[in-house]
Every structure is written in C-alpha cells, then in structure tokens.
Write an enzyme that holds these catalytic residues in place. Structure first.
Site, PDB file in Angstrom:
ATOM      1  N   GLU A   1     -11.877  -1.766  -2.656  1.00  0.00           N
ATOM      2  CA  GLU A   1     -11.311  -0.869  -1.342  1.00  0.00           C
ATOM      3  C   GLU A   1     -10.002   0.176  -2.026  1.00  0.00           C
ATOM      4  OE1 GLU A   1      -9.514  -3.971   1.078  1.00  0.00           O
ATOM      5  OE2 GLU A   1      -8.202  -4.714  -0.328  1.00  0.00           O
TER       6      GLU A   1
ATOM      7  N   ASP B   1       0.716  -1.260  -0.002  1.00  0.00           N
ATOM      8  CA  ASP B   1      -0.059  -0.079   0.014  1.00  0.00           C
ATOM      9  C   ASP B   1       0.611   1.216   0.034  1.00  0.00           C
ATOM     10  OD1 ASP B   1      -2.319  -1.537   0.371  1.00  0.00           O
ATOM     11  OD2 ASP B   1      -1.814  -1.823   2.412  1.00  0.00           O
TER      12      ASP B   1
ATOM     13  N   TRP C   1     -17.687  -4.151   2.620  1.00  0.00           N
ATOM     14  CA  TRP C   1     -18.956  -4.026   2.928  1.00  0.00           C
ATOM     15  C   TRP C   1     -19.671  -3.134   1.540  1.00  0.00           C
ATOM     16  CZ3 TRP C   1     -15.186  -5.098   6.361  1.00  0.00           C
ATOM     17  CH2 TRP C   1     -15.616  -5.813   7.465  1.00  0.00           C
TER      18      TRP C   1
END
Length: 313
Positions: A201, A33, A165
């Site tokens: 994401e 990341d 989610w």
C-alpha cells in the site's frame, strides 16, 4: 538552513543494523502516515492520519508543534464511507495553491474514496473540500486509499493509490480539476503481490535521473510493536511502469528493494512520503516505538541517490 544537516538527522546506521535510525525530532511527534511540505518562507507543514487530518508544524525540521486539523468540520460526504476521520494525506503545491489528496474508509474495507481539498495557505482551517476524486466498492478488486499526486516534467498529472487487494494503481488526472482526466479512464497497475500476503500500500512516485521510482509500504501496519511494515522501492522508464526492483523482479510479482525495515526500537517503518528539501531528498514516515508501547512516531531521513537507487541515511 541554520542548523547543519548532520545535527538534524542521524546520518549513519548503527553497527547492528543495515538501516539508519530516524533523525532527531522533538515535540508533537506522534503521527501516522505523515506527508510534509516546506513553504517558501521555510516553514514545514505536516499532515497525517486522524481526525479531520491532523497537523504538525516546524521551523527547523526538529521541533514540531501541533495545531488544529485541516478540516475543522468534516465534509458531509465522508459518512457515505463510514468514516469519522480521514487517512493518509498527500500534500503538494501546484499552480500557486496547496492541494491535499486524502482517504476516507474504514479499516479492512475497500468501500473507500479519495478526496481532494485546496488551500491558499496550507494552514489548518483554510482547506476547501472539492469532493471525491476516485472511489472503490466491495465489488472492486482494489482499494481507493493512500493517494499520491505526481506531476511529470511535461505537466501531466498522475494519481497513484491502493492498499491490499490487487495492489497499487494509477490514473491520469486533469490539471484543471485535479480529478480523473475524461480522455483517459485507464486504471494502470503498478505493484501487486499475487502470491502470499496481499499487503502492499501507500505508493509514492518521484522522478530522479531519468527513472521513475515507486516507493511503497509492504506487510502489516497498525499493530504497534507487532507491526511488520517496511518500505520498498522499484523503478521504471515510464511513469505507468513496469516497475522493477534492483534484482530485476517486477513489483507486479512481489518485487521490491528494501529502503527501511524494522531495527532496534524502530518497528514497522512505513506510510512514507518523499520530499525535496534544501539539503536533499527526505523520506518522511512513521514507525512504532518499541520503547513507548508501540506508539506511532515521526521518522525523517535523508536519501542518497548516488548509486541509482535511494539509500536512507
């Protein structure tokens, strides 16, 4: 730059792949990341997931060295979220200082928070933590991790974030505090996967040529050579959306135009950030090296926008 861009980066995909290999980087390149910025003196500062936010630096965008973490001592509030390390930083330079948004959580949980730190130099050990910006709990339908700050042409500040989610979200920030604007508590939805896997994401927003572009990581990270991560993009005429892919499919409905996908030894590219450099825009990301037991490594490519959509090369 002293070294030609053609030397710095692999500029063309291999014959067997529609996607380019990462540009050449050496040294301390095991990262996850990554977010990178170039200082006014020409030094690259890179922060990434791990510890108190792990640090790399380079003067030529090829050879990277490691240094101390951003935080030599973890802020005490991280423990509220079960976190012993921080994830997915976002670094920028605003108003004469460096800002870093970052995530604290535990894997698979949406009891999470986004923190903010500031620094005059951007160097390890210089960061002052400013606490929680936004959080989520197990009762929420979103996950407050993977932040990205976007400052629009008119000076408005926006923070995108999200993981799994119900997908990617955005809130408006107060430039004076770097935290949510009291006069706008709306949480906008940017991208979602309502059917099948919920795996989207790591949003990152940029504006180019009159459009806002939303980059995101799709599918599954963190499984080494078995990872299925990939980078996709959509664009919109408003920063809060709706974002559509090149085929007109909404990112709120499983849309997304591919930018980087697995090929050869380069598995699961994602966790991306976009950076404007002297020779163009860069996409900075990690991939899992199938030739090195699936270790996460730094990838850097240039982006070509000439067709209205970003193409990595």
């Amino acid at each position: 730059m002293a070294v030609p861009a053609a030397v710095l980066l692999a500029l063309a995909p291999t014959a067997a792949s529609a996607y380019p290999n990462p540009g050449t980087v050496t040294g301390a390149t095991v990262v996850h990341d990554p977010a990178m910025i170039r200082t006014s003196a020409g030094r690259y500062l890179l922060y990434a997931t791990g510890g108190g936010l792990s640090y790399r630096t380079s003067t030529d965008r090829i050879a990277f060295g490691a240094g101390g973490d951003a935080f030599s001592a973890r802020p005490s509030w991280w423990s509220q979220y079960g976190a012993t390390e921080a994830w997915a930083p976002d670094i920028s330079f605003q108003g004469g200082k460096y800002l870093m948004y970052y995530s604290v959580s535990t894997f698979g949980s949406n009891k999470s928070a986004i923190g903010l730190a500031g620094s005059a130099t951007g160097l390890p050990g210089s960061w002052t933590d400013h606490g929680i910006v936004h959080s989520s709990t197990a009762s929420h339908d979103y996950n407050a991790i993977d932040p990205n700050l976007f400052v629009d042409d008119n000076g408005t500040w926006w923070l995108s974030f999200g993981s799994w989610w119900t997908g990617l979200k955005m809130i408006q920030l107060d430039p004076a505090t770097g935290k949510q604007l009291a006069g706008n508590t709306t949480r906008y939805s940017l991208a979602s996967r309502p059917t099948g896997t919920k795996a989207v994401e790591a949003p990152f927003v940029v504006k180019r040529g009159g459009f806002y572009y939303l980059f995101a990581s799709y599918d599954t990270c963190c499984a080494g050579a078995d990872s299925t991560y990939k980078v996709k993009v959509g664009r919109a005429t408003s920063v809060t959306g709706p974002y559509l892919d090149r085929n007109g499919v909404a990112l709120m409905n499983n849309g997304g135009t591919p930018v980087l996908e697995s090929h050869g030894r380069y598995i699961g590219p994602g966790g991306q950030s976009i950076m404007k450099d002297t020779d163009g825009d860069l996409i900075v990301y990690h991939y899992y090296d199938a030739n090195d037991n699936g270790r996460p490594k730094l990838g850097i490519n240039l982006l070509n926008w000439s067709g209205g959509w970003p193409v990595a090369y």
